[in-house]
Design a protein around this motif. Structure first.
Motif, short mmCIF file in Angstrom:
data_model
loop_
_atom_site.label_atom_id
_atom_site.label_comp_id
_atom_site.label_asym_id
_atom_site.label_seq_id
_atom_site.Cartn_x
_atom_site.Cartn_y
_atom_site.Cartn_z
N UNK A 270 0.32 -0.57 -0.04
CA UNK A 270 0.25 0.00 0.01
C UNK A 270 0.55 1.28 0.52
N UNK A 271 1.88 1.06 0.89
CA UNK A 271 2.79 2.51 0.93
C UNK A 271 3.65 2.37 -0.02
N UNK A 275 2.83 6.39 -3.47
CA UNK A 275 4.33 7.00 -3.98
C UNK A 275 4.24 6.80 -5.57
N UNK A 276 4.97 7.77 -5.80
CA UNK A 276 6.11 7.87 -7.47
C UNK A 276 6.71 7.09 -7.57
N UNK A 277 6.95 6.79 -8.99
CA UNK A 277 8.34 6.11 -9.13
C UNK A 277 9.88 6.81 -9.03
N UNK A 308 3.02 9.81 3.16
CA UNK A 308 1.87 10.78 2.46
C UNK A 308 2.81 12.04 2.15
N UNK A 309 3.06 12.69 4.00
CA UNK A 309 3.73 13.50 3.18
C UNK A 309 4.90 13.88 3.67
#
Length: 556
Positions: A270-271, A275-277, A308-309
Motif C-alpha cells: 500500500x505504501x 508513492x511516485x516511481x 504521504x507527508x
C-alpha cells in the motif's frame, strides 16, 4: 525608654545617707555634666523611664530594697542599650564584696570605693558616658537601617505589585493571543475541513438522490456504482471525524499488543502504491524489535499519514526510509515532556531527503488545522492526529527537519509489558445469523440508528427489543424476558449507557454488553471503561462489523 536629648546623657544619683549626693552633684556640675539627685529607689526608676546616660547608686540604697522595678527596667532595655551603673561602696564597711551580689543582677556595673577623689569620679563618669554615646550611635544606625529596610520593603512591595500587574497583563495578552489563534484555527477549519465535508456530503446526498430517482423509474441497472460512491464518501467523512477525535484525544482506542514489524511489512505494498516511481522506499526493521502496545488501526493510519507527508515533500523524487527500533528513554528526556514516563519504547521513524522545513514551520506542525498545502488539498490534521494518538497512547512524537536536507518524524509507543496470548488455530467461520432465536435489547436515542440496527438484526433472525433511553430499558431488564445481549449507546439522555450497564448487571450478572458510540470521553481508553463481557464499537460502523461483534459476543 525615652530618647529625648534633654535626658539622654544626664546622671541619676541615689545616695540616701550623708552628703554623698550633694558632693557628687557638685562635682558633676563643675565638670559640665547634667545630673539629678533622687531621694529613693522608686523615684530613680521613675526618672529612668524618661531617660538617663548613667546611674550612680550607693550600695546601701540597694540593701533590703525592692529591686524588682529596677531589674524589670534593665531587662526591658532595647537591644542597643546597656545602661552603665556606678555602685558606690564603703571601704571597710559591711559590704566587703558587692560585686558578688549585684554584678549578675545589674549588668554593666563599675565600682567606686568611698571616700573617692573628684578626679576619679569624673574620669569614671566620662568613660561611662562615652560608652553610652556609642550606644546611642548604634541605636541611630539601627534606626537608619530599619528605615532603609522599610524603604526597601516598600520598594519590593511596589515591584511585586508591578510584577503582578505585568504578569496579569501578560496573561491577558496570552489569553487574547490564544483566542486569536483559536479564531484563526476556526477560519482554517471552515476553509479546509468544511470544504472537504461539503464534498463528501455532496457524494453521499447525490448518490442517494440518484438511487431514489432510478428506483422510482424502475431502473435497477448500475446501482452498485452509485452505492459505492455514497459509501466511499461516507467513509471519507468518517475518517476525517476520526482524525479530529484523534487530535483532541477523544477517540476510542483499542490498545493491544502490536508486532510493529509485521504491521509495517503488511502495509509495504500500500505504501509503495502511494508513492511516485521517482521515490525509493526503504524499510529497515529491527529483527529483535519489542512488542508495542497501541491501537493497530490508528498506528496504520499514522504510518500512512507520515508516508504521504514525506511523499509531498519530495515532488522531484528522493529516498523514503521507514525504520523500527527499540528505544529506552531516560528520566532526563521524559521529564521535559508531559504524559511520558521513563522506560522501554518501540520507535517507528519515517525519514525523507526532501525539501525540509524552516524553524517557523516546525514550531507549528503539530498545531490543529495548520497546513502549508493549498485550500482543499489538506486539512492540517495529519500530524496533529498523530500527536494526539501518541499522547493518548502514553507515547511521544518528535520531528526534526532542515531546509534542503529533509525531515525525520519519530513516533514512540510504549513496550507491551504483559504476556502474549497464543494465536488459536484457524476455525471455520461461524455463521452470522441467529441460531437459537437469540434476543437482543437495543437502547439507542437516535431513531435512525435504532431502526437500522433493528433491521439488520431482524434480517439475521435475531429477536430484538428496543428502547429510546435507559428509563425505558429498565423495566425490560427487570422482567423475566430472556436477553442474550444488550446493545446500548454510551451517550444516552439522562442515565448514560455505562450506568445502565452497571444496573443491568446487578439484575442480570451474566449480561453481555456491546456499546456503540460516536463520542465518549470516558471511553477514550477502553481498558479503563470496559469490564469483562463488554465491548465497544464506534460510529460510524459497518453492519458487517456490528453483526460479527453480536455473533462473537453471543457465542462466547
Amino acid at each position: 525608654m525615652s530618647t529625648d536629648l534633654a535626658f539622654a546623657e544626664r546622671t541619676l544619683v541615689l545616695t540616701p545617707h550623708g552628703r554623698d549626693s550633694q558632693l557628687a552633684q557638685t562635682m558633676l556640675d563643675e565638670a559640665g555634666f547634667r545630673s539629678l539627685v533622687t531621694p529613693h529607689l522608686p523615684a530613680l526608676c521613675e526618672a529612668l523611664e524618661q531617660g538617663a546616660g548613667l546611674v550612680i547608686i550607693a550600695a546601701e540604697a540597694l540593701r533590703g530594697a525592692d529591686l524588682e522595678p529596677l531589674l524589670r527596667h534593665l531587662d526591658q532595655q532595647p537591644a542597643w542599650s546597656d545602661l552603665p551603673i556606678v555602685l558606690l561602696t564603703q571601704h571597710g564597711g559591711p559590704e566587703q564584696n558587692p560585686a558578688s551580689r549585684f554584678s549578675p543582677l545589674l549588668g554593666n556595673v563599675s565600682f567606686l570605693e568611698r571616700p573617692f577623689h573628684p578626679a576619679t569620679l569624673i574620669s569614671l563618669v566620662s568613660a561611662a558616658l562615652r560608652g553610652r554615646r556609642r550606644q546611642y550611635e548604634a541605636r541611630d544606625r539601627l534606626i537608619d537601617l530599619s528605615q532603609s529596610e522599610l524603604r526597601l520593603q516598600r520598594t519590593l512591595e511596589t515591584l511585586e505589585q508591578q510584577v503582578e500587574e505585568r504578569t496579569a497583563q501578560l496573561r491577558h495578552n496570552e489569553e487574547a493571543l490564544r483566542q486569536s489563534q483559536k479564531m484563526e484555527a476556526v477560519g482554517q477549519l471552515t476553509g479546509g475541513i468544511a470544504h472537504d465535508f461539503n464534498n463528501m456530503l455532496t457524494g453521499i446526498i447525490g448518490s442517494l438522490e440518484l438511487l431514489r430517482r432510478r428506483l422510482a423509474r424502475g431502473r435497477t441497472e448500475d446501482l452498485d456504482s452509485l452505492i459505492d460512491l455514497g459509501v466511499t464518501s461516507a467513509n471519507r467523512a468518517a475518517g476525517l471525524t476520526h482524525r479530529l477525535l484523534a487530535f483532541s484525544r477523544r477517540q476510542s482506542l483499542d490498545s493491544k499488543p502490536v508486532e510493529m514489524n509485521a504491521l509495517v511489512a503488511s502495509m509495504g505494498e500500500l505504501l509503495q502504491r502511494s508513492l511516485s516511481e521517482s521515490i525509493q522506499l526503504d524499510m529497515q526493521l529491527d529483527p529483535q524489535l519489542w512488542v508495542a502496545e497501541a491501537d493497530p488501526n490508528q498506528l496504520e493510519s499514522a504510518l500512512l499519514n507520515l508516508v504521504l507527508n514525506a511523499r509531498d515533500a519530495m515532488p522531484h523524487g528522493g529516498r523514503l526510509l521507514v525504520e523500527t527500533l527499540n528505544q529506552r528513554l531516560a528520566p532526563d528526556f521524559t521529564e521535559a515532556h508531559d504524559n511520558l514516563a521513563p522506560g522501554d519504547y518501540v520507535l517507528l521513524r519515517v525519514s525523507d531527503n526532501g525539501c525540509g522545513m524552516p524553524e517557523a514551520i516546525i514550531n507549528r506542525v503539530f498545531d490543529p488545522f495548520f497546513t502549508t498545502k493549498p485550500i482543499g488539498q489538506g486539512t492540517g490534521l495529519g500530524l496533529s492526529m498523530i500527536y494526539g494518538f501518541s499522547k493518548q497512547s502514553r507515547g511521544h512524537v518528535s520531528l526534526n527537519s532542515m531546509v534542503g536536507r529533509g525531515t525525520e518524524v519519530s513516533l514512540y509507543l510504549p513496550r507491551f509489558g504483559g504476556a502474549l496470548e497464543q494465536d488459536e488455530d484457524p476455525q471455520t467461520q461461524q455463521p452470522l445469523a441467529a441460531q437459537n432465536g437469540e434476543t437482543v435489547l437495543i437502547v439507542e436515542d437516535d431513531p435512525a440508528v435504532r431502526v437500522l440496527v433493528s433491521a439488520v438484526l431482524s434480517e439475521l433472525g435475531y429477536a430484538f427489543l428496543v428502547a429510546a433511553d435507559a428509563r425505558s430499558a429498565m423495566p425490560i431488564l427487570d422482567s423475566p424476558q430472556p436477553i442474550d445481549l444488550l446493545i446500548s449507546d454510551v451517550g444516552l439522555p439522562g442515565m448514560n449507557g455505562r450506568q445502565l450497564a452497571e444496573i443491568g448487571r446487578q439484575i442480570r450478572p451474566e449480561l453481555k454488553v456491546l456499546f456503540i458510540t460516536g463520542y465518549a470521553e470516558h471511553a477514550a481508553v477502553r481498558g479503563g471503561f470496559l469490564d469483562p463481557g463488554m465491548q465497544l464499537i464506534t460510529k460510524p460502523f459497518t453492519f458487517d462489523l456490528l453483526t460479527a461483534k453480536v455473533r462473537e459476543m453471543i457465542r462466547d
